[in-house]
Design an enzyme around this catalytic site. Structure first.
Site, PDB file in Angstrom:
ATOM      1  N   THR A  18      37.938  -5.915  24.136  1.00  0.00           N
ATOM      2  CA  THR A  18      38.829  -6.297  22.843  1.00  0.00           C
ATOM      3  C   THR A  18      40.182  -7.029  23.108  1.00  0.00           C
ATOM      4  O   THR A  18      40.724  -7.632  22.670  1.00  0.00           O
ATOM      5  CB  THR A  18      38.397  -5.841  21.785  1.00  0.00           C
ATOM      6  OG1 THR A  18      36.801  -5.957  21.553  1.00  0.00           O
ATOM      7  CG2 THR A  18      39.065  -6.454  20.831  1.00  0.00           C
ATOM      8  N   TYR A  32      33.388 -12.520  19.268  1.00  0.00           N
ATOM      9  CA  TYR A  32      34.229 -13.415  20.807  1.00  0.00           C
ATOM     10  C   TYR A  32      34.208 -12.500  21.881  1.00  0.00           C
ATOM     11  O   TYR A  32      33.305 -12.098  21.821  1.00  0.00           O
ATOM     12  CB  TYR A  32      35.630 -12.379  19.830  1.00  0.00           C
ATOM     13  CG  TYR A  32      35.925 -10.680  20.352  1.00  0.00           C
ATOM     14  CD1 TYR A  32      35.874 -10.774  21.250  1.00  0.00           C
ATOM     15  CD2 TYR A  32      35.893 -10.621  19.095  1.00  0.00           C
ATOM     16  CE1 TYR A  32      36.326  -8.982  21.211  1.00  0.00           C
ATOM     17  CE2 TYR A  32      36.021  -9.162  19.011  1.00  0.00           C
ATOM     18  CZ  TYR A  32      35.698  -8.404  19.943  1.00  0.00           C
ATOM     19  OH  TYR A  32      35.375  -6.908  19.692  1.00  0.00           O
ATOM     20  N   THR A  97      37.118  -0.260  23.421  1.00  0.00           N
ATOM     21  CA  THR A  97      37.376   0.780  22.657  1.00  0.00           C
ATOM     22  C   THR A  97      36.169   1.576  22.702  1.00  0.00           C
ATOM     23  O   THR A  97      36.269   2.513  22.402  1.00  0.00           O
ATOM     24  CB  THR A  97      37.581   0.405  21.401  1.00  0.00           C
ATOM     25  OG1 THR A  97      36.915  -0.470  20.481  1.00  0.00           O
ATOM     26  CG2 THR A  97      39.014  -0.211  20.445  1.00  0.00           C
ATOM     27  N   ASP A  98      35.155   0.596  22.667  1.00  0.00           N
ATOM     28  CA  ASP A  98      33.584   1.163  23.051  1.00  0.00           C
ATOM     29  C   ASP A  98      33.445   2.931  23.979  1.00  0.00           C
ATOM     30  O   ASP A  98      32.805   3.602  23.794  1.00  0.00           O
ATOM     31  CB  ASP A  98      33.022   0.273  23.429  1.00  0.00           C
ATOM     32  CG  ASP A  98      32.558  -0.977  21.790  1.00  0.00           C
ATOM     33  OD1 ASP A  98      33.111  -0.110  20.992  1.00  0.00           O
ATOM     34  OD2 ASP A  98      31.882  -1.425  21.913  1.00  0.00           O
ATOM     35  N   LYS A 168      36.042   7.401  19.053  1.00  0.00           N
ATOM     36  CA  LYS A 168      36.482   5.998  18.706  1.00  0.00           C
ATOM     37  C   LYS A 168      35.374   6.536  17.158  1.00  0.00           C
ATOM     38  O   LYS A 168      33.672   7.553  17.580  1.00  0.00           O
ATOM     39  CB  LYS A 168      35.511   4.619  19.339  1.00  0.00           C
ATOM     40  CG  LYS A 168      35.572   3.838  17.922  1.00  0.00           C
ATOM     41  CD  LYS A 168      34.432   2.798  18.657  1.00  0.00           C
ATOM     42  CE  LYS A 168      35.495   0.852  18.507  1.00  0.00           C
ATOM     43  NZ  LYS A 168      34.366   0.190  19.059  1.00  0.00           N
ATOM     44  N   GLU A 301      22.375  33.746  21.731  1.00  0.00           N
ATOM     45  CA  GLU A 301      22.149  32.809  22.385  1.00  0.00           C
ATOM     46  C   GLU A 301      20.653  31.999  22.847  1.00  0.00           C
ATOM     47  O   GLU A 301      19.604  32.956  23.180  1.00  0.00           O
ATOM     48  CB  GLU A 301      22.715  34.241  24.223  1.00  0.00           C
ATOM     49  CG  GLU A 301      23.957  34.564  24.124  1.00  0.00           C
ATOM     50  CD  GLU A 301      24.793  33.172  24.573  1.00  0.00           C
ATOM     51  OE1 GLU A 301      24.717  31.830  25.306  1.00  0.00           O
ATOM     52  OE2 GLU A 301      25.552  32.748  23.568  1.00  0.00           O
TER      53      GLU A 301
HETATM   54  C1  SIN Z   1      36.759  -3.058  22.103  1.00  0.00           C
HETATM   55  O1  SIN Z   1      36.945  -2.892  22.901  1.00  0.00           O
HETATM   56  O2  SIN Z   1      36.404  -3.036  20.661  1.00  0.00           O
HETATM   57  C2  SIN Z   1      35.070  -3.925  21.588  1.00  0.00           C
HETATM   58  C3  SIN Z   1      34.368  -4.706  23.660  1.00  0.00           C
HETATM   59  C4  SIN Z   1      35.494  -3.205  24.147  1.00  0.00           C
HETATM   60  O3  SIN Z   1      34.981  -1.852  24.403  1.00  0.00           O
HETATM   61  O4  SIN Z   1      34.981  -4.011  25.688  1.00  0.00           O
END
Ligand code: SIN
Length: 326
Positions: A18, A32, A97-98, A168, A301
């Site tokens: 983004t 976008y 961000t993803d 995230k 365990e």
């Molecule tokens: C973002 O960057 O916020 C979403 C799209 C991506 O991860 O490339």
């Protein structure tokens, strides 16, 4: 001019996201297309860059939801190349961000760099009324040039996070990243880098292991590790379907399974039965949690190992690395 003793140059590697996104309307923060603006143009939109010695290189131009091993290999190769330069203080990677936390974790696992590798991003496209990318990029450049920075970090909305803990946590707000109980390792205010932890950053910092990098660069694919989740009404059908598909298509046979359990890594008994069957067939199974905070606290365990505090997305990469013998 920078001398070899005080490296000053920073290298910006663009991968899309983004931060490089373009919308047809300035007010549109969701409709976008990611990965449109070049890293060179992103840097040009950061006026205080004047006086900084920067190199810019485009490694990929994608929406990070489509991130995969081939781009990670290219990135690891280019990051290692630039970190090996005596005149380079650190590398900045512009990223979506993803899957930023996955790329950060992968690079930390493979490179364990002594110099800083700083991933940055944006939640608003470059065409937004108020884009957050330019400030994040400038902050990341400052961290990458800081004498105390080391290892792979993520810088977003004024906070610095270690690769091991960053995730995230918000779908829309610009302050979208968090390090859970560990907290951020530092912050950037008006270009000044501050650390909340004594350097070096607590992600293990080691010299580049050329053999480990070569193994990763020569691999055709990451070992297949699937990620599934336990939930009300869960059953073993996904696990059995993965194994049945793998039996018919050898390249798709999972070598590992990470399961995001409920609470402290508990599993629906029907899913657990299928996972135990898979484990008996030689598939490595690791138990994480679908909780956003906390780790699977070892207790009595069980038959399925936990992920030593790693969230599922990172546990998947850690298990793939283990399966590569690294
Ligand atoms: C973002 O960057 O916020 C979403 C799209 C991506 O991860 O490339």
């Amino acid at each position: 001019m920078a001398d070899a003793k005080t490296p000053q140059r920073r290298v910006i590697l663009g991968t899309g996201g983004t931060i490089a996104g373009r919308a047809s309307r300035a007010g549109d923060n969701v409709g976008y297309v990611a990965g449109q603006v070049s890293a060179q143009d992103l840097m040009a939109a950061v006026p205080p860059r004047a006086g900084l010695a920067l190199d810019v290189e485009q490694v990929a131009q994608i929406d990070s939801k489509d991130m995969g091993f081939a781009v990670w290999q290219r990135l690891a190769d280019r990051v290692a190349h630039h970190l090996g330069r005596e005149d380079v203080a650190g590398v900045v990677i512009t990223h979506g961000t993803d899957t930023l936390e996955e790329t950060a974790f992968f690079l930390q696992a493979v490179l364990q760099p002594t110099k800083p590798v700083v991933l940055t991003c944006a939640m608003r496209p470059a065409t937004a009324l108020v884009p957050d990318g330019p400030q994040n990029l400038l902050d990341a450049v400052m961290v990458a040039g800081d004498a105390h920075a080391a290892g792979v970090l993520a810088v977003c909305a004024g906070s610095s996070h270690a690769a091991e803990h960053v995730a995230k946590v918000h779908t829309y707000q610009v302050d979208a990243f968090d390090s859970g109980d560990a907290g951020p390792v530092g912050c950037v205010e008006e270009g000044q880098v501050h650390w909340f932890v004594a350097p070096p950053i607590p992600s293990q910092v080691a010299a580049l292991d050329a053999g480990r990098l070569a193994t990763v660069l020569e691999a055709r694919a990451l070992p297949r590790v699937a990620w599934i989740t336990s939930h009300a009404d869960a059953d073993g059908s996904q696990v059995r379907a993965l194994l049945a598909y793998g039996a018919a298509h050898a390249e798709a046979m999972p070598q590992g399974l990470v399961v995001a359990g409920t609470g402290n890594g508990t599993l629906h008994q029907a899913l657990e039965a299928a996972l135990l069957e898979a484990q008996a067939l030689g598939v490595q199974v690791r138990r994480s949690t679908r909780c956003a905070r906390g780790r699977v606290v070892p207790g009595a365990e069980g038959a399925l190992a936990d992920t030593h505090g790693l969230a599922p997305a990172k546990a998947r990469i850690a298990l793939a690395r283990e399966l590569m013998g690294l």
